[in-house]
Design a protein around this motif. Structure first.
Motif, PDB file in Angstrom:
ATOM      1  N   TYR A 160       0.844  -1.186   0.000  1.00  0.00           N
ATOM      2  CA  TYR A 160       0.000   0.000   0.000  1.00  0.00           C
ATOM      3  C   TYR A 160       0.889   1.249   0.000  1.00  0.00           C
ATOM      4  O   TYR A 160       1.983   1.245   0.568  1.00  0.00           O
ATOM      5  N   GLY A 161       0.375   2.322  -0.594  1.00  0.00           N
ATOM      6  CA  GLY A 161       1.059   3.607  -0.559  1.00  0.00           C
ATOM      7  C   GLY A 161       0.069   4.721  -0.280  1.00  0.00           C
ATOM      8  O   GLY A 161      -0.973   4.804  -0.939  1.00  0.00           O
ATOM      9  N   LEU A 162       0.374   5.576   0.685  1.00  0.00           N
ATOM     10  CA  LEU A 162      -0.497   6.683   1.054  1.00  0.00           C
ATOM     11  C   LEU A 162       0.173   8.016   0.756  1.00  0.00           C
ATOM     12  O   LEU A 162       1.395   8.156   0.882  1.00  0.00           O
ATOM     13  N   ASP A 163      -0.630   9.008   0.381  1.00  0.00           N
ATOM     14  CA  ASP A 163      -0.116  10.369   0.246  1.00  0.00           C
ATOM     15  C   ASP A 163      -1.266  11.341   0.429  1.00  0.00           C
ATOM     16  O   ASP A 163      -2.414  11.031   0.076  1.00  0.00           O
ATOM     17  N   VAL A 164      -0.955  12.516   0.955  1.00  0.00           N
ATOM     18  CA  VAL A 164      -1.961  13.555   1.116  1.00  0.00           C
ATOM     19  C   VAL A 164      -2.241  14.264  -0.200  1.00  0.00           C
ATOM     20  O   VAL A 164      -3.291  14.882  -0.375  1.00  0.00           O
ATOM     21  N   SER A 165      -1.295  14.170  -1.147  1.00  0.00           N
ATOM     22  CA  SER A 165      -1.420  14.853  -2.431  1.00  0.00           C
ATOM     23  C   SER A 165      -2.006  13.915  -3.484  1.00  0.00           C
ATOM     24  O   SER A 165      -1.381  12.926  -3.858  1.00  0.00           O
ATOM     25  N   GLU A 166      -3.176  14.266  -3.986  1.00  0.00           N
ATOM     26  CA  GLU A 166      -3.782  13.452  -5.034  1.00  0.00           C
ATOM     27  C   GLU A 166      -2.974  13.540  -6.328  1.00  0.00           C
ATOM     28  O   GLU A 166      -2.885  12.567  -7.077  1.00  0.00           O
ATOM     29  N   ARG A 167      -2.349  14.675  -6.583  1.00  0.00           N
ATOM     30  CA  ARG A 167      -1.550  14.828  -7.808  1.00  0.00           C
ATOM     31  C   ARG A 167      -0.298  13.946  -7.736  1.00  0.00           C
ATOM     32  O   ARG A 167       0.125  13.382  -8.751  1.00  0.00           O
ATOM     33  N   ALA A 168       0.285  13.830  -6.555  1.00  0.00           N
ATOM     34  CA  ALA A 168       1.408  12.904  -6.397  1.00  0.00           C
ATOM     35  C   ALA A 168       0.949  11.468  -6.602  1.00  0.00           C
ATOM     36  O   ALA A 168       1.639  10.664  -7.250  1.00  0.00           O
ATOM     37  N   LEU A 169      -0.231  11.133  -6.097  1.00  0.00           N
ATOM     38  CA  LEU A 169      -0.755   9.775  -6.264  1.00  0.00           C
ATOM     39  C   LEU A 169      -1.012   9.450  -7.732  1.00  0.00           C
ATOM     40  O   LEU A 169      -0.837   8.299  -8.155  1.00  0.00           O
ATOM     41  N   GLU A 170      -1.404  10.436  -8.525  1.00  0.00           N
ATOM     42  CA  GLU A 170      -1.584  10.203  -9.958  1.00  0.00           C
ATOM     43  C   GLU A 170      -0.263   9.795 -10.606  1.00  0.00           C
ATOM     44  O   GLU A 170      -0.225   8.897 -11.461  1.00  0.00           O
ATOM     45  N   VAL A 171       0.825  10.445 -10.191  1.00  0.00           N
ATOM     46  CA  VAL A 171       2.154  10.079 -10.705  1.00  0.00           C
ATOM     47  C   VAL A 171       2.508   8.667 -10.260  1.00  0.00           C
ATOM     48  O   VAL A 171       3.000   7.849 -11.049  1.00  0.00           O
ATOM     49  N   ALA A 172       2.267   8.368  -8.989  1.00  0.00           N
ATOM     50  CA  ALA A 172       2.583   7.036  -8.447  1.00  0.00           C
ATOM     51  C   ALA A 172       1.815   5.946  -9.188  1.00  0.00           C
ATOM     52  O   ALA A 172       2.373   4.884  -9.509  1.00  0.00           O
ATOM     53  N   ARG A 173       0.557   6.200  -9.472  1.00  0.00           N
ATOM     54  CA  ARG A 173      -0.249   5.193 -10.189  1.00  0.00           C
ATOM     55  C   ARG A 173       0.288   4.971 -11.605  1.00  0.00           C
ATOM     56  O   ARG A 173       0.311   3.832 -12.092  1.00  0.00           O
ATOM     57  N   ARG A 174       0.698   6.042 -12.262  1.00  0.00           N
ATOM     58  CA  ARG A 174       1.272   5.882 -13.605  1.00  0.00           C
ATOM     59  C   ARG A 174       2.569   5.082 -13.542  1.00  0.00           C
ATOM     60  O   ARG A 174       2.836   4.236 -14.404  1.00  0.00           O
TER      61      ARG A 174
END
Length: 301
Positions: A160-174
């Motif tokens: 699992y990976g958590l972040d407060v930034s949704e824009r950072a999570l978009e990068v992580a998912r890519r």
């Protein structure tokens, strides 16, 4: 000696001007000239950055560039990117990617740039947790480089990976999609929310840890370009993330589970004492390859 750049039709022509003649610029001429211009970095680092930029734009190995330069032409985009480099912008942001543990990860200014000491933290986790099916949570995941690498390097890990930034999570998912990693990414503010995850074998975090007052000591290519949300903490409570994650880790980790932090080298002693007061066992500070205290591990029993 001077260097002229003639722009036209998307291609830049480089010539090395001498008092009595015009001769084509060689690979060494350009590298040496740009090292001198890139004076915000030590010369050895500037040389690495110049070569990295050339390899990216030309698609050539360094050994092949000498033959390319015999044609005396370079892409115009190279000049634009070099100007960005001169202003201090990190090359990973210019290129849109950076290396981590033998793989390339997309980076944007919504994410921190993956660093060598974080590779060392990941390597420590892999070495100390050789079993099959480890359940792992990374808090403050950014590019996703930590959980993605752990999924790819460990046996049947559930990550699992958590972040407060949704824009950072978009990068992580890519990044996860590109690298064929299965990671569950979740939006979560660890300071106010409690993740609905339990029985973890490994809890890892590279949280914000630089006090605001220390900005003046940092290189401008970090302060001016990397996300402050992921870097800085209040001067009055610099251990806030370690304290909160440590406390929540007691319910997130299973008995015998391990906690891993990347830490601010100036605060190693304080973080160790904090975790010991919270009830963690075997709290250990680890130095990186440069001899700096940059990692800490602990066990919850």
């Amino acid at each position: 000696m001077s260097i002229s750049f003639c722009m036209g039709n998307g291609v830049s022509t480089f010539t090395l001007s001498h008092p009595t003649s015009l001769q084509p610029m060689t690979y060494s001429d350009l590298v040496n000239a740009w090292i001198q211009e890139l004076n915000i970095y030590p010369s050895s680092e500037a040389e690495t950055l110049v070569n990295w930029l050339l390899e990216h734009h030309l698609g050539l190995r360094r050994v092949d560039m000498v033959r390319f330069f015999e044609k005396d032409t370079l892409p115009s985009g190279l000049i634009h990117d070099f100007e960005r480099l001169k202003l201090g912008e990190p090359i990973q942001y210019i290129l849109g990617h950076g290396p981590f543990y033998g793989r390339e990860f997309e980076v944007t200014q919504d994410t921190l740039i993956p660093r060598n000491e974080t590779e060392e933290l990941v390597h420590l986790i892999i070495k100390e947790n050789p079993g099959i099916g480890n359940k792992i949570l990374d808090i403050g995941t950014g590019t996703g480089c930590i959980p993605i690498t752990l999924f790819l390097e460990m046996k049947e890990a559930k990550v699992y990976g958590l972040d407060v930034s949704e824009r950072a999570l978009e990068v992580a998912r890519r990044n996860a999609k590109k690298l064929h990693a299965v990671v569950n990414f979740l939006n979560c503010d660890i300071l106010s929310d409690h993740p609905a995850i339990s029985e973890l074998d490994v809890l890892v975090s590279n949280p914000p840890y630089v006090p605001q007052k220390d900005q003046s000591e940092m290189h401008r290519n970090v302060v001016d370009f990397e996300p402050h949300l992921a870097l800085f903490v209040p001067d009055e409570d610099p251990l806030i993330f370690y304290r909160v994650i440590g406390e929540k880790g007691k319910s997130l980790l299973k008995k015998g589970g391990r906690l891993y932090f990347e830490i601010y080298e100036k605060a190693a002693k304080e973080i160790k004492e904090l975790l010991e007061k919270q009830g963690y066992d075997r709290v250990t500070v680890h130095s990186d390859l440069n001899g700096k205290e940059r990692m800490i591990t602990a066990t919850w029993n």
